[in-house]
Design a protein around this motif. Structure first.
Motif, mmCIF file in Angstrom:
data_model
loop_
_atom_site.group_PDB
_atom_site.id
_atom_site.type_symbol
_atom_site.label_atom_id
_atom_site.label_comp_id
_atom_site.label_asym_id
_atom_site.label_seq_id
_atom_site.Cartn_x
_atom_site.Cartn_y
_atom_site.Cartn_z
ATOM 1 N N GLY A 129 0.787 -1.229 0.000
ATOM 2 C CA GLY A 129 0.000 0.000 0.000
ATOM 3 C C GLY A 129 0.815 1.273 0.000
ATOM 4 O O GLY A 129 0.229 2.366 -0.039
ATOM 5 N N GLN A 130 2.165 1.172 0.055
ATOM 6 C CA GLN A 130 3.023 2.363 0.032
ATOM 7 C C GLN A 130 2.544 3.392 1.064
ATOM 8 O O GLN A 130 2.396 4.584 0.773
ATOM 9 C CB GLN A 130 3.016 2.997 -1.368
ATOM 10 C CG GLN A 130 3.351 2.023 -2.493
ATOM 11 C CD GLN A 130 4.834 1.942 -2.792
ATOM 12 O OE1 GLN A 130 5.626 1.679 -1.906
ATOM 13 N NE2 GLN A 130 5.194 2.179 -4.036
ATOM 14 N N GLY A 131 2.332 2.932 2.292
ATOM 15 C CA GLY A 131 1.640 3.754 3.266
ATOM 16 C C GLY A 131 2.453 4.817 3.969
ATOM 17 O O GLY A 131 1.881 5.713 4.592
ATOM 18 N N SER A 132 3.779 4.769 3.892
ATOM 19 C CA SER A 132 4.588 5.647 4.736
ATOM 20 C C SER A 132 4.320 7.128 4.483
ATOM 21 O O SER A 132 4.351 7.939 5.416
ATOM 22 C CB SER A 132 6.073 5.338 4.547
ATOM 23 O OG SER A 132 6.461 5.525 3.198
ATOM 24 N N SER A 133 4.038 7.505 3.239
ATOM 25 C CA SER A 133 3.752 8.912 2.950
ATOM 26 C C SER A 133 2.429 9.359 3.556
ATOM 27 O O SER A 133 2.267 10.525 3.928
ATOM 28 C CB SER A 133 3.729 9.148 1.431
ATOM 29 O OG SER A 133 5.007 8.908 0.878
ATOM 30 N N TRP A 134 1.486 8.434 3.660
ATOM 31 C CA TRP A 134 0.212 8.764 4.303
ATOM 32 C C TRP A 134 0.390 8.920 5.814
ATOM 33 O O TRP A 134 -0.239 9.769 6.435
ATOM 34 C CB TRP A 134 -0.821 7.677 4.019
ATOM 35 C CG TRP A 134 -1.250 7.503 2.600
ATOM 36 C CD1 TRP A 134 -0.667 6.715 1.651
ATOM 37 C CD2 TRP A 134 -2.372 8.113 1.955
ATOM 38 N NE1 TRP A 134 -1.354 6.793 0.470
ATOM 39 C CE2 TRP A 134 -2.415 7.637 0.633
ATOM 40 C CE3 TRP A 134 -3.367 8.999 2.388
ATOM 41 C CZ2 TRP A 134 -3.393 8.026 -0.277
ATOM 42 C CZ3 TRP A 134 -4.352 9.395 1.482
ATOM 43 C CH2 TRP A 134 -4.355 8.919 0.170
ATOM 44 N N TRP A 135 1.210 8.086 6.416
ATOM 45 C CA TRP A 135 1.345 8.092 7.872
ATOM 46 C C TRP A 135 1.884 9.409 8.395
ATOM 47 O O TRP A 135 1.554 9.824 9.498
ATOM 48 C CB TRP A 135 2.269 6.965 8.336
ATOM 49 C CG TRP A 135 1.895 5.615 7.877
ATOM 50 C CD1 TRP A 135 0.638 5.170 7.572
ATOM 51 C CD2 TRP A 135 2.765 4.510 7.645
ATOM 52 N NE1 TRP A 135 0.681 3.856 7.160
ATOM 53 C CE2 TRP A 135 1.976 3.424 7.199
ATOM 54 C CE3 TRP A 135 4.140 4.324 7.777
ATOM 55 C CZ2 TRP A 135 2.515 2.181 6.885
ATOM 56 C CZ3 TRP A 135 4.690 3.094 7.467
ATOM 57 C CH2 TRP A 135 3.880 2.032 7.029
ATOM 58 N N THR A 136 2.740 10.076 7.618
ATOM 59 C CA THR A 136 3.345 11.308 8.105
ATOM 60 C C THR A 136 2.327 12.414 8.296
ATOM 61 O O THR A 136 2.597 13.393 8.987
ATOM 62 C CB THR A 136 4.426 11.795 7.125
ATOM 63 O OG1 THR A 136 3.844 11.994 5.838
ATOM 64 C CG2 THR A 136 5.555 10.769 7.020
ATOM 65 N N LYS A 137 1.148 12.259 7.700
ATOM 66 C CA LYS A 137 0.102 13.278 7.811
ATOM 67 C C LYS A 137 -1.169 12.696 8.428
ATOM 68 O O LYS A 137 -2.266 13.144 8.152
ATOM 69 C CB LYS A 137 -0.237 13.847 6.429
ATOM 70 C CG LYS A 137 0.963 14.411 5.673
ATOM 71 C CD LYS A 137 0.534 14.836 4.270
ATOM 72 C CE LYS A 137 1.721 15.327 3.467
ATOM 73 N NZ LYS A 137 1.330 15.709 2.080
ATOM 74 N N TYR A 138 -1.008 11.683 9.291
ATOM 75 C CA TYR A 138 -2.199 10.964 9.715
ATOM 76 C C TYR A 138 -3.145 11.802 10.547
ATOM 77 O O TYR A 138 -4.326 11.466 10.680
ATOM 78 C CB TYR A 138 -1.824 9.685 10.476
ATOM 79 C CG TYR A 138 -1.365 9.872 11.896
ATOM 80 C CD1 TYR A 138 -2.271 9.763 12.937
ATOM 81 C CD2 TYR A 138 -0.039 10.136 12.192
ATOM 82 C CE1 TYR A 138 -1.849 9.923 14.241
ATOM 83 C CE2 TYR A 138 0.389 10.288 13.499
ATOM 84 C CZ TYR A 138 -0.528 10.188 14.516
ATOM 85 O OH TYR A 138 -0.117 10.353 15.804
ATOM 86 N N ASP A 139 -2.687 12.929 11.124
ATOM 87 C CA ASP A 139 -3.589 13.807 11.875
ATOM 88 C C ASP A 139 -4.372 14.723 10.957
ATOM 89 O O ASP A 139 -5.264 15.436 11.392
ATOM 90 C CB ASP A 139 -2.794 14.658 12.869
ATOM 91 C CG ASP A 139 -2.344 13.849 14.071
ATOM 92 O OD1 ASP A 139 -3.077 12.919 14.441
ATOM 93 O OD2 ASP A 139 -1.278 14.152 14.614
#
Length: 393
Positions: A129-139
């Motif tokens: 899912g290439q999720g790391s870029s999403w996690w940095t803005k999870y708020d």
């Protein structure tokens, strides 16, 4: 015309398009429908073209995603109902999501199967899912082409009765890796699910509104629940799961925003929790109603688990001062903990934090042996508002 010549002609006719094997089974390869598999060019249209052919096949077709190739997919819906009696999706290659800024539309989940009966998804491939870029803005909400998008789950199944999911590796979902919703008679097995411990809300599996689901022989390590059993789920059997890191195997959360939510006949056995934040967990919100009942956790191995056994009727998803909340909560009852062995990283190994208004009832503990990893230290328990007795042995 000789029989040999007739056979050769028939073979050539069949091989000129998709390849048919056995009786009524055709194999559809995404490469034959335009997929490139270089991990850079968008293969979404090719996958949908292949899926449409599979869905219209009146036999029991097989959709092949070949190995040693990487396929980039935008949000994709594999929708039914199909004319096929069953469909086998065989994933040997790697499927990857685009980076958040490259998504062409908002979608949740990223890869969605809906209303497909007798679906088999299996193979040795990977869904990333290439999720790391999403996690940095999870708020915050993420922006895709100036549209606000919430973090998506990676792979979802909705109204897919008689589902079989097995063999794959699931990596770095933006949110939950696998969602099972409104599916009956499903078997999920031999999966590997991986995301970093710090990744937010990356549950391994979320089960909701489903019944008769068997989950076994999976290795799950994420930043949230390894498996979460949510509202309207009944007769869920979980066996031989290795969980860690993560937040354990959770019932709930139930009763959010005052909702009436129910879970029943959930049975977890022969599982291990290694360096997890929680182990066997039941969590409900104040203000909600309903029940979590007829639940068992049996033969559980603990390795420096921080909160091995917990019922929390004041759950509030990380907010503060939950204990001051008033009102009802979904009731936890008929819960059995049997055969727990291992170590607790926290001094308090067992917590039953039950609401005064509704309480917890008929909690049975048998052969529970939890110690500290430090020989000179002891572990204890905290209990509040338990109806009937806890029965240790």
């Amino acid at each position: 015309m000789s029989s040999v010549l007739v056979s050769c002609l028939l073979f050539c006719i069949l091989a000129s398009s998709d390849f048919r094997i056995g009786y009524g089974q055709t194999t559809y390869n995404v490469l034959d429908h335009g997929a490139v598999g270089d991990g850079q060019r968008d293969d979404t249209k090719a996958f949908l073209k292949a899926w449409n052919a599979v869905c219209l096949d009146k036999g029991a077709p097989r959709l092949v995603i070949p190995g040693e190739m990487t396929f980039l997919l935008q949000p994709t819906k594999f929708s039914g109902p199909c004319q096929s009696s069953s469909i086998h999706v065989e994933i040997s290659g790697k499927i990857v999501a685009p980076s958040p800024d490259a998504w062409k539309e908002c979608a949740n989940p990223w890869l969605a199967f809906s209303q497909v009966t007798n679906l088999i998804v299996s193979g040795s491939g990977e869904i990333n899912g290439q999720g790391s870029s999403w996690w940095t803005k999870y708020d915050q909400l993420n922006y895709v082409n100036k549209v606000q998008c919430e973090r998506p789950k990676a792979l979802g199944f909705r109204r897919c009765d008689n589902l079989q999911l097995s063999g794959l590796t699931h990596v770095d979902s933006p949110k939950a890796h696998i969602s099972i919703q409104s599916c009956n008679n499903a078997t999920i097995s031999y999966l590997t699910i991986r995301a970093p411990e710090h990744s937010p809300n990356t549950d391994g599996m979320d089960i909701s509104m489903s019944s008769h689901v068997n989950i076994h022989d999976c290795n799950i390590g994420t930043g949230d629940d390894c498996i979460a059993i949510n509202n309207a789920s009944f007769y869920i059997n979980i066996n031989n799961i290795q969980c860690g890191p993560g937040h354990g195997i959770s019932i709930g959360s139930l009763g959010h925003n005052g909702g009436y939510e129910t879970v029943q006949e959930i049975h977890v056995q022969n599982c291990s929790f290694t360096s997890t934040m929680y182990g066997a967990r039941i969590k409900t919100y104040q203000g909600g109603s309903g029940y979590a009942r007829k639940i068992s956790f049996e033969q559980i191995a603990l390795r420096t688990t921080r909160n091995p056994i917990i019922i929390d009727q004041f759950y509030c998803n990380g907010q503060h001062d939950c204990q001051t909340s008033v009102g009802c909560s979904p009731r936890a009852s008929e819960v059995t903990y049997n055969g727990f062995h291992g170590t607790s990283e926290n001094e308090q190994a067992i917590t039953f934090n039950c609401s005064q208004s509704i309480g917890c009832a008929n909690i049975v503990m048998n052969q529970v042996s939890i110690t500290s990893p430090v020989p000179s230290e002891e572990v204890g328990a905290s209990c509040s508002n338990l109806a009937n007795s806890i029965t240790p042995n």
